[in-house]
Scaffold this motif. Sequence first.
Motif, short mmCIF file in Angstrom:
data_model
loop_
_atom_site.label_atom_id
_atom_site.label_comp_id
_atom_site.label_asym_id
_atom_site.label_seq_id
_atom_site.Cartn_x
_atom_site.Cartn_y
_atom_site.Cartn_z
N PHE A 108 0.76 -1.22 -0.08
CA PHE A 108 -0.15 0.06 -0.01
C PHE A 108 0.83 1.30 -0.03
CE2 PHE A 108 -2.30 3.54 2.21
CZ PHE A 108 -3.44 3.38 1.42
N ALA A 109 2.01 1.24 0.74
CA ALA A 109 2.86 2.36 0.62
C ALA A 109 3.36 2.49 -0.51
CB ALA A 109 3.92 2.18 1.94
N ILE A 110 3.82 1.73 -1.49
CA ILE A 110 4.39 2.02 -2.74
C ILE A 110 3.25 3.03 -3.54
CG2 ILE A 110 4.96 0.75 -4.93
CD1 ILE A 110 6.03 -1.51 -3.18
N GLY A 111 2.21 2.27 -3.22
CA GLY A 111 1.19 3.24 -4.15
C GLY A 111 1.12 4.60 -3.62
N CYS A 112 1.56 5.01 -2.48
CA CYS A 112 1.64 6.38 -1.98
C CYS A 112 2.96 7.19 -2.31
CB CYS A 112 1.37 6.32 -0.58
SG CYS A 112 -0.32 5.51 -0.12
N LEU A 113 3.87 6.44 -2.86
CA LEU A 113 5.36 6.89 -3.16
C LEU A 113 5.14 8.23 -4.04
CD1 LEU A 113 7.77 3.92 -3.02
CD2 LEU A 113 6.89 5.70 -1.13
N PRO A 114 6.06 9.05 -3.71
CA PRO A 114 5.85 10.31 -4.82
C PRO A 114 6.97 9.90 -5.80
CG PRO A 114 7.52 10.83 -2.86
CD PRO A 114 6.58 9.75 -2.55
N ALA A 185 -3.47 -0.50 -20.30
CA ALA A 185 -4.23 -0.21 -21.24
C ALA A 185 -4.63 1.30 -21.24
CB ALA A 185 -5.57 -0.97 -21.58
N LEU A 186 -4.50 2.21 -20.08
CA LEU A 186 -4.73 3.12 -19.95
C LEU A 186 -3.98 4.09 -20.93
CD1 LEU A 186 -5.07 3.43 -15.95
CD2 LEU A 186 -6.93 3.77 -17.85
N PRO A 187 -4.34 5.42 -21.26
CA PRO A 187 -3.49 6.56 -21.93
C PRO A 187 -2.21 6.63 -21.08
CG PRO A 187 -5.76 6.93 -22.08
CD PRO A 187 -5.73 5.89 -21.27
N ASP A 188 -0.91 6.88 -21.69
CA ASP A 188 0.22 7.40 -21.10
C ASP A 188 -0.05 8.05 -19.91
OD1 ASP A 188 1.27 5.11 -22.42
OD2 ASP A 188 2.62 6.52 -23.76
N ASP A 189 -0.61 9.47 -20.35
CA ASP A 189 -0.80 10.42 -19.37
C ASP A 189 -1.49 10.02 -18.10
OD1 ASP A 189 -3.00 10.26 -20.53
OD2 ASP A 189 -3.62 12.34 -20.02
N GLN A 190 -2.56 8.99 -18.25
CA GLN A 190 -3.16 8.53 -16.96
C GLN A 190 -2.35 7.42 -16.18
OE1 GLN A 190 -7.34 7.60 -17.77
NE2 GLN A 190 -7.52 9.09 -19.47
N LEU A 191 -1.62 6.48 -17.29
CA LEU A 191 -1.03 5.49 -16.50
C LEU A 191 0.29 5.62 -15.64
CD1 LEU A 191 -0.04 2.31 -16.52
CD2 LEU A 191 1.00 2.55 -18.52
N TYR A 192 1.09 6.75 -16.05
CA TYR A 192 2.25 7.22 -15.45
C TYR A 192 1.94 8.11 -14.36
CZ TYR A 192 4.33 4.49 -19.05
OH TYR A 192 4.76 3.61 -20.10
N THR A 193 0.78 8.57 -14.23
CA THR A 193 0.37 9.43 -13.12
C THR A 193 -0.27 8.71 -12.12
OG1 THR A 193 -1.59 10.24 -14.40
CG2 THR A 193 0.46 11.59 -14.58
N TRP A 194 -1.51 8.34 -12.15
CA TRP A 194 -2.35 7.86 -11.19
C TRP A 194 -2.69 6.28 -11.50
CZ3 TRP A 194 -6.78 6.01 -13.04
CH2 TRP A 194 -7.43 6.39 -14.04
N GLY A 195 -2.83 5.84 -12.55
CA GLY A 195 -3.49 4.39 -12.73
C GLY A 195 -2.41 3.46 -12.40
N TRP A 196 -1.02 3.72 -12.51
CA TRP A 196 -0.18 2.46 -11.79
C TRP A 196 -0.50 2.19 -10.35
CZ3 TRP A 196 3.22 3.17 -7.98
CH2 TRP A 196 3.76 4.67 -7.64
N ARG A 197 -0.91 3.31 -9.76
CA ARG A 197 -1.23 3.47 -8.22
C ARG A 197 -2.19 2.30 -7.93
NH1 ARG A 197 2.03 7.35 -5.81
NH2 ARG A 197 2.52 9.13 -7.14
N ILE A 198 -3.28 2.25 -8.61
CA ILE A 198 -4.58 1.71 -8.21
C ILE A 198 -4.31 0.13 -7.46
CG2 ILE A 198 -6.62 0.55 -9.08
CD1 ILE A 198 -6.84 3.06 -10.86
#
Length: 457
Positions: A108-114, A185-198
């Motif tokens: 869970f902490a990984i998903g919160c990292l800057p 499958a998310l667009p790059d701007d979503q994948l690399y900002t918030w998508g990967w955290r889910i």
Amino acid sequence: MSAHSVDASAQPALPPGKPRKAAFAAWIGSALEYYDFFIYGSAAALVFPKVFFNPGDPATATLISLATFGVAYAARPVGALFLGHFGDRLGRRKIMVLTLIMMGLSTFAIGCLPTYAQIGTVAPVLLVLMRVLQGLSAAGEQASANSMTLEHAPEHRRGYYSSFTLNGTQAGQILATLVFIPVAALPDDQLYTWGWRIPFLLSAIVAVAGYVIRRKLEETPVFEQASARNEVARLPLVELARHHWADVLRVICGALVATVSTIFTVWALSFATKDDSGLEESSMLLVGVLANAVALLAIPLWARLSDRIGRKPVFLTGTIGSGIMIFVYLWAVSTGSFPLVLLTGIVLFGVVYSAANGIWPSLYGEMFTAQVRLSGMAVGTQIGFAIAGFAVGFAEQIAGPGGDGWAGVAAFTAAFCAVSAIAVATGRETHRVPTADLGLKATADAGLKTGPAGAVR
């Protein structure tokens, strides 16, 4: 100390265990825990090079990202020393609860990292720290769950019931991959900002579910009997080093077959999705899902076969077959043909590798007495798994930036399979040994007197 013969008939009968309850707890806990562990592998191959490392040097970023996958494997032997000691001293159940909570919180902490763009080089440092905590947790999870199921199981079905731990591991990998397919499958701007955290944030469920599922699980009859007779080892690691070192070494070498898993799961995913490969990320993730789905069926079948014909024949089928099939699979990936990749991936990982993967919990656990079983399995497997984890980074170097050296990676993996096969082929067959007598041959060979439930005096 002079040698004493071991009278197997003198061992008291063990009270009946609760194999189904133990197997379910092992299965669901391993599924939840290894969901966490495997989403890191997918992210390390697909996302982290662009999120946590310098995007100006993609090749180096990918290499370092894959190396961080191996960091957890380096931490696992350390975790095995501590968790193995306390598991043999305090019981299997307490370690099973602790490891799930540790894994859930660190993931869970990984998903919160800057990210690197936000705080620079501090970001990968924090990532590695959380990965270390994952490794410490994983070190005790399988050994405690395997010991729990093996010691609860009927003597003629130890292979089958203990295989549920690894069956749960495959289920966790399926869940992790299914979660990552829509994310990738998310667009790059979503994948690399918030998508990967889910996928990482969802692991908060792990801490809660792990506690609810395992907190009421009963301790094993073997451990309770040893505890009641005051025969629990005071220093399990000392006993292990003095009297069971040969079997620990055998487990280390046997566990090297896990290189097949790390190469298939992480390196091949990175190799297949390079810019000019023609294979899509979502397609390769689907291969993992289907291969693991087949493994869910294959693992208990191989385990039941090992209860009939022995552990060694089944394990050797898996190791030798995997050493051959890894060449076929990586060749298929190099062609860019998805049907070929799908077919060979299912055969390699779903069917052949499952023969070794599904029965190692019983194979390794049966080498040790109850007094040092958790420590022996934890230390032996985690050292072997640590080597397998770092194999991903070495594979990237062997193959080169374009992946043209895939045949070298296959040979590298096959060499580990050969070492694993030799180690197990030269060991004892234990599938018909009564549970109370497991590991007694090793202690007798060491010139020790054994008491009830395999306690060393």
